[in-house]
Design a protein around this motif. Sequence first.
Motif, PDB file in Angstrom:
ATOM      1  N   ALA A   1      -1.281  14.460   2.085  1.00  0.00           N
ATOM      2  CA  ALA A   1      -2.207  14.871   3.188  1.00  0.00           C
ATOM      3  C   ALA A   1      -3.673  14.860   2.498  1.00  0.00           C
ATOM      4  CB  ALA A   1      -1.790  16.130   3.779  1.00  0.00           C
ATOM      5  N   ALA A   2      -3.821  15.200   1.369  1.00  0.00           N
ATOM      6  CA  ALA A   2      -4.923  15.318   0.695  1.00  0.00           C
ATOM      7  C   ALA A   2      -5.591  14.248   0.229  1.00  0.00           C
ATOM      8  CB  ALA A   2      -5.025  16.137  -0.598  1.00  0.00           C
TER       9      ALA A   2
ATOM     10  N   ILE B   1       2.658  23.245  -4.756  1.00  0.00           N
ATOM     11  CA  ILE B   1       2.417  22.097  -3.829  1.00  0.00           C
ATOM     12  C   ILE B   1       3.378  20.979  -3.790  1.00  0.00           C
ATOM     13  CG2 ILE B   1       0.603  20.052  -4.111  1.00  0.00           C
ATOM     14  CD1 ILE B   1      -1.402  21.709  -5.488  1.00  0.00           C
ATOM     15  N   THR B   2       3.620  20.429  -2.861  1.00  0.00           N
ATOM     16  CA  THR B   2       4.585  19.486  -2.214  1.00  0.00           C
ATOM     17  C   THR B   2       4.001  18.154  -2.255  1.00  0.00           C
ATOM     18  OG1 THR B   2       4.353  19.624   0.176  1.00  0.00           O
ATOM     19  CG2 THR B   2       6.015  21.448  -1.192  1.00  0.00           C
ATOM     20  N   VAL B   3       5.131  17.064  -2.039  1.00  0.00           N
ATOM     21  CA  VAL B   3       4.579  15.875  -1.794  1.00  0.00           C
ATOM     22  C   VAL B   3       3.827  15.655  -0.693  1.00  0.00           C
ATOM     23  CG1 VAL B   3       5.462  13.453  -1.583  1.00  0.00           C
ATOM     24  CG2 VAL B   3       6.577  15.024  -3.467  1.00  0.00           C
TER      25      VAL B   3
ATOM     26  N   TYR C   1       2.690   6.149  -2.879  1.00  0.00           N
ATOM     27  CA  TYR C   1       3.935   6.738  -3.349  1.00  0.00           C
ATOM     28  C   TYR C   1       3.815   7.049  -4.987  1.00  0.00           C
ATOM     29  CZ  TYR C   1       8.799   8.248  -4.416  1.00  0.00           C
ATOM     30  OH  TYR C   1       9.862   8.625  -4.872  1.00  0.00           O
ATOM     31  N   SER C   2       3.484   5.667  -5.622  1.00  0.00           N
ATOM     32  CA  SER C   2       3.396   5.751  -6.909  1.00  0.00           C
ATOM     33  C   SER C   2       2.257   6.953  -7.390  1.00  0.00           C
ATOM     34  CB  SER C   2       3.057   4.408  -7.400  1.00  0.00           C
ATOM     35  OG  SER C   2       2.939   4.414  -8.826  1.00  0.00           O
TER      36      SER C   2
ATOM     37  N   ARG D   1       0.791  -1.447  -0.090  1.00  0.00           N
ATOM     38  CA  ARG D   1      -0.061   0.045  -0.072  1.00  0.00           C
ATOM     39  C   ARG D   1       0.764   1.235   0.130  1.00  0.00           C
ATOM     40  NH1 ARG D   1      -2.672  -1.891   4.601  1.00  0.00           N
ATOM     41  NH2 ARG D   1      -3.777  -3.622   3.882  1.00  0.00           N
ATOM     42  N   ALA D   2       1.918   1.286   0.902  1.00  0.00           N
ATOM     43  CA  ALA D   2       2.935   2.394   0.614  1.00  0.00           C
ATOM     44  C   ALA D   2       3.502   2.516  -0.385  1.00  0.00           C
ATOM     45  CB  ALA D   2       3.886   2.152   1.810  1.00  0.00           C
TER      46      ALA D   2
END
Length: 72
Positions: free
Chosen positions: A61-62, A54-56, A35-36, A30-31
Amino acid sequence: MARDLDGSYQPNAKARKQQEKDLRRMEFRRAIESYSEQRQLLRDIVDYPELRDITVWQVSAAASPKNAPQSR
């Protein structure tokens, strides 16, 4: 499979370890998928200059399931 008199399943140590291993594997998967997806989203918005700030972390968070509205 070990079953109690009431029919509930009580896994032995080997089955418990395998279950824990499977859970860790699924969390890891899932991680990786998350990330993908975040990277793909950032690639998709690169064409929009107003979204370049906009950052990662904001994306994650969204997209976090914790922030999703819960249905009851």
